[in-house]
Design a protein around this motif. Sequence first.
Motif, PDB file in Angstrom:
ATOM      1  N   ASP A 382       1.221  -0.792  -0.747  1.00 28.60           N
ATOM      2  CA  ASP A 382       0.150  -0.093  -0.078  1.00 28.60           C
ATOM      3  C   ASP A 382       0.828   1.314   0.234  1.00 28.60           C
ATOM      4  N   LEU A 383       0.629   1.455  -1.305  1.00 28.90           N
ATOM      5  CA  LEU A 383       1.752   3.304  -1.451  1.00 28.90           C
ATOM      6  C   LEU A 383       0.704   4.167  -0.646  1.00 28.90           C
ATOM      7  N   ASP A 384       1.202   5.283  -0.076  1.00 30.68           N
ATOM      8  CA  ASP A 384       0.439   6.651   0.317  1.00 30.68           C
ATOM      9  C   ASP A 384       2.379   7.630   0.178  1.00 30.68           C
ATOM     10  N   ALA A 385       1.544   8.820  -1.011  1.00 29.30           N
ATOM     11  CA  ALA A 385       2.436   8.950  -1.446  1.00 29.30           C
ATOM     12  C   ALA A 385       1.880   9.918  -2.334  1.00 29.30           C
ATOM     13  N   GLU A 386       1.907  11.679  -2.519  1.00 24.56           N
ATOM     14  CA  GLU A 386       1.303  12.445  -3.430  1.00 24.56           C
ATOM     15  C   GLU A 386       2.875  12.868  -4.626  1.00 24.56           C
ATOM     16  N   ARG A 387       1.858  12.717  -5.569  1.00 24.58           N
ATOM     17  CA  ARG A 387       2.352  13.016  -6.556  1.00 24.58           C
ATOM     18  C   ARG A 387       2.571  14.152  -7.074  1.00 24.58           C
ATOM     19  N   GLY A 388       3.780  14.291  -7.775  1.00 21.47           N
ATOM     20  CA  GLY A 388       4.595  15.989  -8.302  1.00 21.47           C
ATOM     21  C   GLY A 388       5.560  16.671  -6.764  1.00 21.47           C
ATOM     22  N   VAL A 389       5.595  15.048  -5.915  1.00 20.11           N
ATOM     23  CA  VAL A 389       7.157  15.793  -4.968  1.00 20.11           C
ATOM     24  C   VAL A 389       8.795  15.280  -5.052  1.00 20.11           C
ATOM     25  N   MET A 390       9.039  16.174  -5.858  1.00 21.16           N
ATOM     26  CA  MET A 390       9.790  16.044  -6.594  1.00 21.16           C
ATOM     27  C   MET A 390      11.419  16.352  -6.013  1.00 21.16           C
ATOM     28  N   VAL A 391      12.571  15.413  -6.090  1.00 22.51           N
ATOM     29  CA  VAL A 391      13.512  15.285  -5.299  1.00 22.51           C
ATOM     30  C   VAL A 391      15.175  14.891  -6.055  1.00 22.51           C
ATOM     31  N   ARG A 392      16.080  16.035  -5.859  1.00 19.69           N
ATOM     32  CA  ARG A 392      17.122  15.281  -6.625  1.00 19.69           C
ATOM     33  C   ARG A 392      18.113  13.935  -5.379  1.00 19.69           C
ATOM     34  N   LEU A 393      17.856  13.226  -6.805  1.00 17.79           N
ATOM     35  CA  LEU A 393      18.751  11.815  -6.292  1.00 17.79           C
ATOM     36  C   LEU A 393      18.784  11.235  -7.072  1.00 17.79           C
ATOM     37  N   ASP A 394      19.998   9.835  -6.651  1.00 17.72           N
ATOM     38  CA  ASP A 394      19.788   8.910  -7.520  1.00 17.72           C
ATOM     39  C   ASP A 394      18.946   7.457  -7.154  1.00 17.72           C
ATOM     40  N   PRO A 395      18.498   7.715  -8.552  1.00 17.40           N
ATOM     41  CA  PRO A 395      17.493   7.086  -8.876  1.00 17.40           C
ATOM     42  C   PRO A 395      18.065   4.854  -8.956  1.00 17.40           C
ATOM     43  N   ARG A 396      18.739   5.133  -9.203  1.00 17.02           N
ATOM     44  CA  ARG A 396      19.180   3.552  -9.559  1.00 17.02           C
ATOM     45  C   ARG A 396      19.784   3.224  -7.521  1.00 17.02           C
ATOM     46  N   ARG A 397      20.290   3.728  -7.389  1.00 15.20           N
ATOM     47  CA  ARG A 397      20.617   3.866  -5.697  1.00 15.20           C
ATOM     48  C   ARG A 397      19.392   3.457  -5.285  1.00 15.20           C
ATOM     49  N   LEU A 398      18.146   4.783  -5.229  1.00 14.11           N
ATOM     50  CA  LEU A 398      17.161   4.980  -4.155  1.00 14.11           C
ATOM     51  C   LEU A 398      15.876   3.006  -4.647  1.00 14.11           C
ATOM     52  N   ASP A 399      16.416   3.126  -5.790  1.00 15.42           N
ATOM     53  CA  ASP A 399      15.587   1.881  -6.250  1.00 15.42           C
ATOM     54  C   ASP A 399      16.053  -0.068  -5.556  1.00 15.42           C
ATOM     55  N   VAL A 400      17.803   0.359  -4.959  1.00 12.72           N
ATOM     56  CA  VAL A 400      17.811  -0.600  -4.434  1.00 12.72           C
ATOM     57  C   VAL A 400      17.973  -0.273  -3.469  1.00 12.72           C
ATOM     58  N   ILE A 401      17.597   0.601  -2.452  1.00 13.10           N
ATOM     59  CA  ILE A 401      17.435   1.009  -0.707  1.00 13.10           C
ATOM     60  C   ILE A 401      15.419   0.693  -1.159  1.00 13.10           C
ATOM     61  N   LEU A 402      14.997   1.498  -1.505  1.00 11.79           N
ATOM     62  CA  LEU A 402      13.120   0.643  -1.652  1.00 11.79           C
ATOM     63  C   LEU A 402      12.979  -0.901  -1.740  1.00 11.79           C
ATOM     64  N   ALA A 403      13.680  -1.332  -2.634  1.00 16.45           N
ATOM     65  CA  ALA A 403      13.766  -2.821  -2.918  1.00 16.45           C
ATOM     66  C   ALA A 403      14.287  -3.802  -1.799  1.00 16.45           C
ATOM     67  N   ASN A 404      15.349  -2.770  -1.011  1.00 19.54           N
ATOM     68  CA  ASN A 404      15.276  -4.090  -0.204  1.00 19.54           C
ATOM     69  C   ASN A 404      14.733  -4.128   1.218  1.00 19.54           C
ATOM     70  N   LEU A 405      14.458  -2.508   1.333  1.00 21.46           N
ATOM     71  CA  LEU A 405      13.758  -2.581   2.844  1.00 21.46           C
ATOM     72  C   LEU A 405      11.756  -3.115   2.146  1.00 21.46           C
ATOM     73  N   ILE A 406      11.635  -2.692   1.019  1.00 23.56           N
ATOM     74  CA  ILE A 406      10.342  -3.482   0.636  1.00 23.56           C
ATOM     75  C   ILE A 406       9.936  -4.682   1.124  1.00 23.56           C
ATOM     76  N   GLY A 407      11.744  -5.548   0.321  1.00 27.84           N
ATOM     77  CA  GLY A 407      11.469  -6.930   0.700  1.00 27.84           C
ATOM     78  C   GLY A 407      12.085  -7.513   0.972  1.00 27.84           C
ATOM     79  N   ASN A 408      12.546  -6.887   2.885  1.00 30.16           N
ATOM     80  CA  ASN A 408      12.976  -7.809   3.954  1.00 30.16           C
ATOM     81  C   ASN A 408      11.321  -7.500   4.367  1.00 30.16           C
ATOM     82  N   ALA A 409      10.351  -6.253   4.225  1.00 31.23           N
ATOM     83  CA  ALA A 409       9.408  -6.624   5.166  1.00 31.23           C
ATOM     84  C   ALA A 409       8.483  -7.247   4.317  1.00 31.23           C
TER      85      ALA A 409
END
Length: 523
Positions: A382-409
Amino acid sequence: MTKPQDKLRGWAAARKAILSGLRFTSLRLRLVVVFGLVALTAAVSASGIAYWLNREAVLTRTQDAVLRDFQQEMRNHASMLPVNPAQDELQRTAGQMANSSQRFSVLLVAQDPNGKTVVGNSALDTFTLEDVPKSLQKAVNRKQPLSSNNKSAYHLYWQRITDHDKPYLVGGAKVIGGTTTGYMLKSLEPEAKDLNSLAWSLGIATGLALIGSALLAQAAATTVLKPVHRLGIAARRLGEGKLDTRLRVSGTDELADLSRTFNHTAEALEKRVDDMSARDEASRRFVADMSHELRTPLTAITAVTEILEEELDAETGSVDPMIEPAVRLVVSETRRLNDLVENLMEVTRFDAGTARLVLDDVDIADQITACIDARAWLDAVDLDAERGVMVRLDPRRLDVILANLIGNALKHGGSPVRVSVRKEADALVIEVQDHGPGIPEDVLPHVFDRFYKASASRPRSEGSGLGLSIALENAHIHGGEITAANTPKGGAVFTLRLPQDASELIADDARDENGNSTGGTAG
């Protein structure tokens, strides 16, 4: 209305706060205070002893001279008076006695032939019998029994008194064989002024001694604390990682020995750290080389296992059912080994400091959705996030973080997993919460450790044991952090905090590497 007890408590609290603020935190201040107290004690003691000795000497000398002169005048004049003198005779004799070298006032008391008390005063009415203490009058008129040691029935007595804050010496004696009693009054004001001048001089000397001791303490503190200050600076530099820091050694005292010990310790520490760095570098290089060398055969093995997996899934059933479990195990373990090698190479890059950010402007809601969709987790998250929230990050590394946290959960907590996004000041906060049993309290401090297993009875798992560690490293390289906790209603929650713009972090890294203020941005 404020009660008196409240005022007292407030005053006591303020007093405690002031006293705690005045605690000696500086060694220099403590040295100066100790020197000052020692000098003050010595100066006050010496001044007190000197004042007391001089006071006794001055008063005793003056007192003896006055009493000697008075006794002589009593013999020369008062003893010549008749047994029952007249008032004019007493007056004349008192005047003669007062003309002595000591210039004291004289009071003569006697009985005339009619038995009436008559008085002769050299200072008119300024010195009367009322000025003589009763105890002194009683002692003067007391008749002493004669003995071998006591040749006289009457003796000379004296006493120091104060009248209107002025010191005086009062003495008295009785004429033997007559009724005349003589008293003298001598002002000690000149001596008191001399003693006051002496006291002021000693006070000034004490103050100068205190100032001199403070200056001496300052000089001594500077001499003693300068090496200590240098040692503190060197210790801080050593703590900052500048292991080539050394102290200049001069002299043979204890501070010089301390500096030598510091240098020997720093040298041994530098050698030990160099050895450990060399071994660590060799270990990282070995892992990197091993992971790199494993990739080539793993690529071939992975290709073969994919073919075997296709054969297993084929409807023709070309794989012997007897070996099908073994084939599936080989496919699973090959996939796990491939993930492990990739994770090892990623960890090696972090340890070597070669990992770099490639920044891009990202819509955080789209990024999380893409991560979930790519792994077919849409039905379990279940995702609770507003669209249009822009950040300047490394998308590949953010994907790694999210994949590990969500997969672990999903793996340990079960679905549904809730992912929520919010902004706090300049930070982006992403929470990943599951509805499982939570993380044991003894495991919480170790969830981000590499290869950590929560249960010794389960040494193997589907993961590599590096996922959460890699996620944390990716957060750190962004200048962020990940924390793990348990919710009051049950389940674990991982909180990811990242800056909304990591460009400044890249600029700082570029300045550190180039040694100047120029920096680059990554896109």
